[in-house]
Design a protein around this motif. Structure first.
Motif, PDB file in Angstrom:
ATOM      1  N   GLY A 110       0.726  -1.217  -0.308  1.00 55.92           N
ATOM      2  CA  GLY A 110       0.013   0.139  -0.401  1.00 55.92           C
ATOM      3  C   GLY A 110       0.470   0.787   0.069  1.00 55.92           C
ATOM      4  N   PRO A 111       0.583   2.371   0.971  1.00 60.11           N
ATOM      5  CA  PRO A 111       1.291   3.259   0.725  1.00 60.11           C
ATOM      6  C   PRO A 111       3.159   2.897   1.505  1.00 60.11           C
ATOM      7  CG  PRO A 111      -0.280   3.460   2.446  1.00 60.11           C
ATOM      8  CD  PRO A 111      -0.718   2.277   1.860  1.00 60.11           C
ATOM      9  N   LYS A 112       2.732   1.587   2.349  1.00 60.10           N
ATOM     10  CA  LYS A 112       3.816   1.772   2.794  1.00 60.10           C
ATOM     11  C   LYS A 112       5.438   0.870   2.275  1.00 60.10           C
ATOM     12  CE  LYS A 112       1.988  -0.950   5.954  1.00 60.10           C
ATOM     13  NZ  LYS A 112       1.939  -1.576   7.193  1.00 60.10           N
ATOM     14  N   ALA A 113       6.386   1.643   2.353  1.00 65.22           N
ATOM     15  CA  ALA A 113       7.981   1.020   1.167  1.00 65.22           C
ATOM     16  C   ALA A 113       8.846   0.713   2.435  1.00 65.22           C
ATOM     17  CB  ALA A 113       7.712   1.860  -0.056  1.00 65.22           C
ATOM     18  N   MET A 114       9.209  -0.021   2.403  1.00 65.68           N
ATOM     19  CA  MET A 114      11.087  -0.292   2.649  1.00 65.68           C
ATOM     20  C   MET A 114      11.686  -0.844   1.834  1.00 65.68           C
ATOM     21  SD  MET A 114      10.958  -3.010   5.892  1.00 65.68           S
ATOM     22  CE  MET A 114      10.959  -4.831   5.496  1.00 65.68           C
ATOM     23  N   ARG A 115      12.764   0.083   1.805  1.00 63.03           N
ATOM     24  CA  ARG A 115      14.009  -0.776   1.010  1.00 63.03           C
ATOM     25  C   ARG A 115      14.875  -1.236   1.600  1.00 63.03           C
ATOM     26  NH1 ARG A 115      17.214   4.933   0.285  1.00 63.03           N
ATOM     27  NH2 ARG A 115      17.323   5.141   1.699  1.00 63.03           N
ATOM     28  N   VAL A 116      15.068  -2.351   1.180  1.00 65.08           N
ATOM     29  CA  VAL A 116      16.046  -3.835   1.354  1.00 65.08           C
ATOM     30  C   VAL A 116      17.491  -3.542   1.251  1.00 65.08           C
ATOM     31  CG1 VAL A 116      16.142  -5.829   0.852  1.00 65.08           C
ATOM     32  CG2 VAL A 116      13.895  -5.022   0.956  1.00 65.08           C
ATOM     33  N   SER A 117      17.697  -2.786  -0.231  1.00 68.14           N
ATOM     34  CA  SER A 117      19.208  -2.917  -0.189  1.00 68.14           C
ATOM     35  C   SER A 117      19.415  -1.205  -0.604  1.00 68.14           C
ATOM     36  CB  SER A 117      19.521  -4.229  -1.228  1.00 68.14           C
ATOM     37  OG  SER A 117      18.841  -3.587  -1.947  1.00 68.14           O
ATOM     38  N   ARG A 118      20.584  -1.460  -0.450  1.00 65.73           N
ATOM     39  CA  ARG A 118      21.040   0.103  -1.511  1.00 65.73           C
ATOM     40  C   ARG A 118      21.462   0.057  -2.111  1.00 65.73           C
ATOM     41  NH1 ARG A 118      20.225   4.798   1.585  1.00 65.73           N
ATOM     42  NH2 ARG A 118      18.870   4.674   3.678  1.00 65.73           N
ATOM     43  N   PRO A 119      21.679   0.851  -3.350  1.00 70.37           N
ATOM     44  CA  PRO A 119      22.415   0.872  -4.911  1.00 70.37           C
ATOM     45  C   PRO A 119      24.147   1.403  -4.196  1.00 70.37           C
ATOM     46  CG  PRO A 119      21.726   2.918  -4.509  1.00 70.37           C
ATOM     47  CD  PRO A 119      20.835   1.822  -3.480  1.00 70.37           C
ATOM     48  N   ALA A 120      24.964   0.607  -5.517  1.00 69.96           N
ATOM     49  CA  ALA A 120      26.220   0.506  -4.154  1.00 69.96           C
ATOM     50  C   ALA A 120      27.281   1.955  -4.617  1.00 69.96           C
ATOM     51  CB  ALA A 120      27.538  -0.345  -5.201  1.00 69.96           C
ATOM     52  N   LEU A 121      26.674   2.630  -5.704  1.00 78.32           N
ATOM     53  CA  LEU A 121      27.461   3.867  -6.513  1.00 78.32           C
ATOM     54  C   LEU A 121      26.151   5.012  -5.696  1.00 78.32           C
ATOM     55  CD1 LEU A 121      27.738   3.860 -10.177  1.00 78.32           C
ATOM     56  CD2 LEU A 121      29.796   2.866  -7.671  1.00 78.32           C
TER      57      LEU A 121
END
Length: 512
Positions: free
Chosen positions: A184-195
């Motif tokens: 829904g409106p919730k978002a959880m970032r699991v991994s970040r980009p390397a650069l």
């Protein structure tokens, strides 16, 4: 000469336009290659997000089966004392963070679970919610909820970001990627980009089971660098470089020699000998032959100029000799008239000789002024002609008219000799007519350029002695009228007479 108006720039523009189709073909090929790479990247991204969603769904399903077995056993009181330990061992084998789980009954009593404290985010009244999975973005966990068959016991399994990243990590070699779970409106970032510096993002999503969880895989392009920019515009750079090299070759071998040749010809002065390609070497034999042709032509022109200068000097000397002889002849005629006038005793004869003398003097004044202006080729100066003629007329006037005043008002104009002779005779006739009519009177001679016509001027002679009277009418009828009419015909303009104001006016041609 400015570069943008030079022949070299026009040639560069022509070469650029000629090579433009090749540059466009290379550019289209480069863009097509970029498009193909984007399609391949999108296909790999679709495969990667599908694989990640399947792996994460399978991992959740496996853990949910173990949790379901445990809560059903606890609800039916068939579980032994080591069942929770076996569940903890199973989850720990799947999760590097230890596999946190917590089992509660309806009264809020914890039946078993991990030794670590339960992360915050789910209130006690929400433990038996119907939603199978909850996202907790703030603490960074995903919670899987499993209820027993009789809905009296619930198990909550907490999955950390690191565990979710390890499970959902795609097998494809996608660089600079980011995984995000959405509910829904919730978002959880699991991994970040390397650069840290990221370029344009490309994202694709796939649904998990349960379907209210969406896994989004985002791949960021590498940051724009000078090398990547140059590689993108390499076809245009090659096109421009090809045009520049072509222009440089054409300019050095053809245009520069032609420009120097044109400048030498433009700076040419009669009498010089051109050697335009003395300091420039060109393999174009036609240009070298053209330069040699210009040199030969200028040599011949210089020779002819020297011959014409000699002939002109001879002609000038001859003209001066002719002028000197004409002047001597006029002086001899004037002297003869003066001698005959002295030997005459009849007043009418003396006056006749004086009248002839004045006309000879007028012709002499015209001749002298014409020769004075001959070197500049400007014609006869009107102001000097009238001034000298007036002084001569006053010097040869009868004794009773020696105080006859003549005022001159003239612009700085020049006339041809064909106009100067009748003008001089016209002034002489009218001055003599005025002297005979009223010797003590005065005269005003004015000549001004017409504003509407630069090649025309108005000669106006005014004197009270020229006012209409019986004496004036008699003199005009006897001699002066016919002479004035003939002179106006020579000037090709009517002679207007205002008898009331004593004015004569005529329009003459002047040199603009």
């Amino acid at each position: 000469m400015p570069f943008f108006h030079s022949t070299g720039f026009r040639m560069f523009l022509i070469l650029t336009l000629a090579l433009l189709p090749l540059g466009l073909v290379a550019l289209v090929a480069s863009l097509q290659a970029i498009r193909t790479a984007d399609l391949e990247k999108e296909a790999l991204l679709r495969i990667a997000v599908t694989q990640s969603a399947r792996k994460l769904t399978a991992d959740l399903a496996s853990d949910r089966a173990a949790l379901q077995l445990t809560v059903n056993a606890l609800a039916n009181r068939t579980a032994d004392s080591r069942m929770c330990n076996r569940l903890a061992f199973f989850l720990a084998a799947q999760d590097r963070d230890g596999g946190r789980f917590y089992i509660y009954d309806r009264n809020g009593r914890r039946l078993c679970g991990s030794a670590e404290p339960e992360p915050s985010g789910i209130a006690a009244q929400d433990r038996f919610a119907r939603r199978l999975i909850d996202l907790l973005p703030e603490p960074g966990y995903m919670v899987s909820r499993v209820r027993s068959s009789d809905h009296r016991i619930v198990a909550l399994a907490y999955y950390s970001r690191r565990h979710l990243e390890s499970v959902a990590d795609p097998a494809t070699a996608l660089q600079n990627r980011q995984l995000t779970l959405r509910q829904g409106p919730k978002a959880m970032r699991v991994s970040r980009p390397a650069l840290r510096d990221r370029g344009r993002p490309t994202s694709l999503s796939a649904r998990l089971d349960p379907p209210d969880i969406l896994l989004t895989l985002t791949v960021y392009d590498p940051p724009a660098t000078l090398a990547r920019t140059l590689s993108l515009f390499l076809p245009l750079l090659m096109w421009f470089a090809a045009a520049a090299v072509g222009w440089f070759v054409v300019n050095r071998l053809l245009i520069r020699p032609l420009v120097l040749l044109r400048r030498s010809v433009a700076a040419y002065r009669p009498g010089e000998v051109l050697e335009p390609l003395r300091r420039v070497r060109t393999p174009a034999q036609e240009i070298a032959a053209l330069g040699a042709t210009f040199r030969d032509i200028t040599e011949k022109v210089a020779t002819h100029e020297a011959e014409m200068a000699g002939a002109l000097d001879t002609q000038r000397k001859l003209t001066r000799e002719v002028h000197h002889r004409v002047k001597n002849n006029l002086q001899i005629i004037a002297s003869l008239i003066s001698l005959h006038a002295r030997s005459a005793h009849d007043p009418e004869a003396v006056e006749a000789y004086a009248s002839i003398q004045r006309r000879v003097d007028a012709l002499s004044v015209v001749h002298r002024n014409h020769f004075a202006e001959l070197e500049e080729n400007r014609g006869v100066g009107v102001r000097s002609l009238i001034s000298e003629l007036s002084a001569s007329l006053r010097g040869t006037a009868p004794a009773e008219a020696r105080r006859f005043a003549i005022q001159i008002d003239s612009d700085n104009l020049h006339i041809s000799q064909d106009v100067a002779v009748p003008v001089a005779f016209l002034v002489t006739e009218l001055v003599e007519l005025a002297m005979l009519s009223a010797p003590t009177s005065a005269m005003r001679i004015s000549i001004h350029q017409l504003p509407e016509s630069p090649a025309r001027a108005e000669l106006r002679i005014a004197s009270p002695a020229l006012t209409a009277s019986p004496a004036i009418v008699r003199l005009l009828d006897e001699r002066y009228g016919r002479v004035l009419t003939g002179l106006s015909r020579q000037l090709r303009s009517p002679l207007e007479h205002d008898g009331q104001n004593g004015e004569y006016a005529i329009t003459i041609s002047v040199i603009p």
